[in-house]
Enzyme design. Sequence first.
Site, PDB file in Angstrom:
ATOM      1  N   LYS A  16       0.826  -1.220   0.000  1.00 24.27           N
ATOM      2  CA  LYS A  16       0.000   0.000   0.000  1.00 24.27           C
ATOM      3  C   LYS A  16       0.853   1.259   0.000  1.00 24.27           C
ATOM      4  O   LYS A  16       0.600   2.199  -0.750  1.00 24.27           O
ATOM      5  CB  LYS A  16      -0.941   0.022   1.224  1.00 24.27           C
ATOM      6  CG  LYS A  16      -1.855  -1.182   1.316  1.00 24.27           C
ATOM      7  CD  LYS A  16      -2.761  -1.113   2.537  1.00 24.27           C
ATOM      8  CE  LYS A  16      -2.022  -1.094   3.866  1.00 24.27           C
ATOM      9  NZ  LYS A  16      -1.250  -2.321   4.150  1.00 24.27           N
ATOM     10  N   ARG A  87      -9.586   0.404   9.004  1.00 25.63           N
ATOM     11  CA  ARG A  87      -9.114  -0.931   9.394  1.00 25.63           C
ATOM     12  C   ARG A  87     -10.176  -1.714  10.144  1.00 25.63           C
ATOM     13  O   ARG A  87      -9.929  -2.844  10.547  1.00 25.63           O
ATOM     14  CB  ARG A  87      -7.883  -0.788  10.295  1.00 25.63           C
ATOM     15  CG  ARG A  87      -6.568  -0.851   9.523  1.00 25.63           C
ATOM     16  CD  ARG A  87      -5.450  -0.566  10.510  1.00 25.63           C
ATOM     17  NE  ARG A  87      -4.234  -1.276  10.243  1.00 25.63           N
ATOM     18  CZ  ARG A  87      -3.216  -0.778   9.550  1.00 25.63           C
ATOM     19  NH1 ARG A  87      -3.297   0.407   9.005  1.00 25.63           N
ATOM     20  NH2 ARG A  87      -2.119  -1.470   9.406  1.00 25.63           N
ATOM     21  N   ARG A 121      11.492  -5.500   5.440  1.00 27.72           N
ATOM     22  CA  ARG A 121      11.258  -4.077   5.136  1.00 27.72           C
ATOM     23  C   ARG A 121      12.228  -3.186   5.914  1.00 27.72           C
ATOM     24  O   ARG A 121      12.525  -3.423   7.073  1.00 27.72           O
ATOM     25  CB  ARG A 121       9.814  -3.705   5.505  1.00 27.72           C
ATOM     26  CG  ARG A 121       9.539  -2.210   5.361  1.00 27.72           C
ATOM     27  CD  ARG A 121       8.073  -1.897   5.269  1.00 27.72           C
ATOM     28  NE  ARG A 121       7.324  -2.244   6.471  1.00 27.72           N
ATOM     29  CZ  ARG A 121       5.993  -2.145   6.545  1.00 27.72           C
ATOM     30  NH1 ARG A 121       5.283  -1.730   5.508  1.00 27.72           N
ATOM     31  NH2 ARG A 121       5.376  -2.484   7.666  1.00 27.72           N
ATOM     32  N   ARG A 154      11.350  -1.124  11.347  1.00 25.42           N
ATOM     33  CA  ARG A 154      10.286  -0.693  12.254  1.00 25.42           C
ATOM     34  C   ARG A 154      10.182  -1.630  13.445  1.00 25.42           C
ATOM     35  O   ARG A 154      10.350  -2.840  13.303  1.00 25.42           O
ATOM     36  CB  ARG A 154       8.948  -0.678  11.500  1.00 25.42           C
ATOM     37  CG  ARG A 154       8.623   0.665  10.898  1.00 25.42           C
ATOM     38  CD  ARG A 154       7.461   0.604   9.953  1.00 25.42           C
ATOM     39  NE  ARG A 154       6.267  -0.037  10.496  1.00 25.42           N
ATOM     40  CZ  ARG A 154       5.107  -0.114   9.843  1.00 25.42           C
ATOM     41  NH1 ARG A 154       4.993   0.419   8.644  1.00 25.42           N
ATOM     42  NH2 ARG A 154       4.074  -0.705  10.387  1.00 25.42           N
ATOM     43  N   ARG A 165      -0.244  -8.690  13.647  1.00 27.16           N
ATOM     44  CA  ARG A 165      -0.869  -7.702  12.746  1.00 27.16           C
ATOM     45  C   ARG A 165      -1.641  -8.390  11.629  1.00 27.16           C
ATOM     46  O   ARG A 165      -2.704  -7.913  11.231  1.00 27.16           O
ATOM     47  CB  ARG A 165       0.210  -6.774  12.169  1.00 27.16           C
ATOM     48  CG  ARG A 165       0.696  -5.756  13.227  1.00 27.16           C
ATOM     49  CD  ARG A 165       2.054  -5.178  12.896  1.00 27.16           C
ATOM     50  NE  ARG A 165       2.083  -4.554  11.607  1.00 27.16           N
ATOM     51  CZ  ARG A 165       3.157  -4.480  10.820  1.00 27.16           C
ATOM     52  NH1 ARG A 165       4.301  -5.025  11.209  1.00 27.16           N
ATOM     53  NH2 ARG A 165       3.096  -3.874   9.667  1.00 27.16           N
TER      54      ARG A 165
HETATM   55  P1  ADP Z   1       1.250  -1.654   7.716  1.00 24.89           P
HETATM   56  O1  ADP Z   1       0.841  -0.915   6.487  1.00 24.89           O
HETATM   57  O2  ADP Z   1       2.581  -2.293   7.603  1.00 24.89           O
HETATM   58  O3  ADP Z   1       0.197  -2.561   8.234  1.00 24.89           O
HETATM   59  P2  ADP Z   1       0.801   0.793   9.175  1.00 24.89           P
HETATM   60  O4  ADP Z   1       1.953   1.699   9.116  1.00 24.89           O
HETATM   61  O5  ADP Z   1      -0.380   1.068   8.321  1.00 24.89           O
HETATM   62  O6  ADP Z   1       1.376  -0.650   8.919  1.00 24.89           O
HETATM   63  O7  ADP Z   1       0.272   0.666  10.667  1.00 24.89           O
HETATM   64  C1  ADP Z   1       1.143   0.444  11.745  1.00 24.89           C
HETATM   65  C2  ADP Z   1       0.345   0.382  13.039  1.00 24.89           C
HETATM   66  O8  ADP Z   1      -0.311   1.649  13.270  1.00 24.89           O
HETATM   67  C3  ADP Z   1      -0.794  -0.636  13.064  1.00 24.89           C
HETATM   68  O9  ADP Z   1      -0.339  -1.934  13.429  1.00 24.89           O
HETATM   69  C4  ADP Z   1      -1.726  -0.035  14.134  1.00 24.89           C
HETATM   70  O10 ADP Z   1      -1.230  -0.254  15.440  1.00 24.89           O
HETATM   71  C5  ADP Z   1      -1.604   1.467  13.836  1.00 24.89           C
HETATM   72  N1  ADP Z   1      -2.618   1.925  12.870  1.00 24.89           N
HETATM   73  C6  ADP Z   1      -2.393   2.413  11.615  1.00 24.89           C
HETATM   74  N2  ADP Z   1      -3.557   2.733  11.014  1.00 24.89           N
HETATM   75  C7  ADP Z   1      -4.545   2.444  11.897  1.00 24.89           C
HETATM   76  C8  ADP Z   1      -5.960   2.522  11.861  1.00 24.89           C
HETATM   77  N3  ADP Z   1      -6.619   2.960  10.773  1.00 24.89           N
HETATM   78  N4  ADP Z   1      -6.656   2.131  12.966  1.00 24.89           N
HETATM   79  C9  ADP Z   1      -6.023   1.703  14.049  1.00 24.89           C
HETATM   80  N5  ADP Z   1      -4.702   1.568  14.156  1.00 24.89           N
HETATM   81  C10 ADP Z   1      -3.949   1.939  13.102  1.00 24.89           C
HETATM   82  P1  ADP Z   2       2.226  -1.841   3.219  1.00 29.13           P
HETATM   83  O1  ADP Z   2       2.206  -0.343   3.193  1.00 29.13           O
HETATM   84  O2  ADP Z   2       1.004  -2.447   2.566  1.00 29.13           O
HETATM   85  O3  ADP Z   2       2.461  -2.411   4.581  1.00 29.13           O
HETATM   86  P2  ADP Z   2       4.809  -1.609   1.834  1.00 29.13           P
HETATM   87  O4  ADP Z   2       4.542  -0.782   0.631  1.00 29.13           O
HETATM   88  O5  ADP Z   2       5.473  -0.956   2.986  1.00 29.13           O
HETATM   89  O6  ADP Z   2       3.434  -2.334   2.311  1.00 29.13           O
HETATM   90  O7  ADP Z   2       5.653  -2.875   1.366  1.00 29.13           O
HETATM   91  C1  ADP Z   2       6.122  -3.842   2.312  1.00 29.13           C
HETATM   92  C2  ADP Z   2       7.538  -4.292   1.931  1.00 29.13           C
HETATM   93  O8  ADP Z   2       7.496  -5.040   0.717  1.00 29.13           O
HETATM   94  C3  ADP Z   2       8.514  -3.138   1.677  1.00 29.13           C
HETATM   95  O9  ADP Z   2       9.787  -3.542   2.135  1.00 29.13           O
HETATM   96  C4  ADP Z   2       8.497  -2.974   0.157  1.00 29.13           C
HETATM   97  O10 ADP Z   2       9.746  -2.495  -0.314  1.00 29.13           O
HETATM   98  C5  ADP Z   2       8.235  -4.399  -0.322  1.00 29.13           C
HETATM   99  N1  ADP Z   2       7.386  -4.455  -1.516  1.00 29.13           N
HETATM  100  C6  ADP Z   2       6.364  -3.624  -1.862  1.00 29.13           C
HETATM  101  N2  ADP Z   2       5.782  -4.010  -3.022  1.00 29.13           N
HETATM  102  C7  ADP Z   2       6.457  -5.135  -3.418  1.00 29.13           C
HETATM  103  C8  ADP Z   2       6.330  -6.023  -4.554  1.00 29.13           C
HETATM  104  N3  ADP Z   2       5.388  -5.829  -5.489  1.00 29.13           N
HETATM  105  N4  ADP Z   2       7.194  -7.050  -4.623  1.00 29.13           N
HETATM  106  C9  ADP Z   2       8.127  -7.256  -3.662  1.00 29.13           C
HETATM  107  N5  ADP Z   2       8.297  -6.460  -2.586  1.00 29.13           N
HETATM  108  C10 ADP Z   2       7.466  -5.416  -2.460  1.00 29.13           C
END
Ligand code: ADP
Ligand code: ADP
Length: 210
Positions: A16, A87, A121, A154, A165
Amino acid sequence: MSQPKVLLLGPPGAGKGTQSSNVVDEYGVDHVTTGDALRANKDMETDHGTPREYMEAGELVPDPVVDEIVRAALEDTDGFALDGYPRNLSQAEYLDDITDLDLVALLEVDREELMARLTGRRICDGCGSNYHVEFNPPEESGVCDGCGGELIQRDDDDDETVRERLDVFDENTQPVVDYYDDEGELVRIDGHGTPDEVWEALHEEIEAAT
Ligand code: ADP
Ligand code: ADP
Ligand code: ZN
């Protein structure tokens, strides 16, 4: 043409953040991401404690905190790429009340691949750019190509918190996916290809929707 309003749904690690950057670069819209906003305010005192305690456990930060972040961020925006919100169903209903969406895109990636993406990541300390030790490595290990900042892992990208998660996604966020699907608004995108392949598919859907 007005700017696109795109919601990117998908489990942690689906891409995303990576694809939001493409939407921002292509259309000049705002990137609205609750994860980044919360990380920047981890120790903010709220009526529900600090975001940190929830985030480090891999749990959802309480709705009033995130709803307010999104409300404020969407105010005065034209287009946006919204990532990490909603979420759960109550957040989805809140979002319905405050904005209209042009496209709801779900990035679909299987669990094994998500585990590999999340545990590898790395994030730039300076500019927030996103890397992966194997799938998207920087030119020099540990150093950001863009700004020379240090690449860090992270706190919540360790094996155990990643599993939690992913479980939280299945329990709380899958109903959000079903909600948009039932409304006939959901577009599914195979998230397994390369970042460029996924972007090509997403770009096509945005063009078709706007
Ligand atoms: P990822 O895309 O890797 O799942 P995010 O950066 O979106 O991680 O989220 C990291 C953490 O921030 C989540 O595990 C949660 O604790 C919190 N968080 C992010 N967005 C939301 C949301 N919309 N509602 C509740 N908690 C959130
Ligand atoms: P999200 O925001 O949904 O948690 P990220 O965009 O942070 O996901 O991507 C998670 C990890 O996977 C990052 O380390 C990113 O560089 C890698 N990644 C993202 N898209 C791809 C893909 N299409 N193929 C392989 N690795 C990817
Ligand atoms: Zn950087």
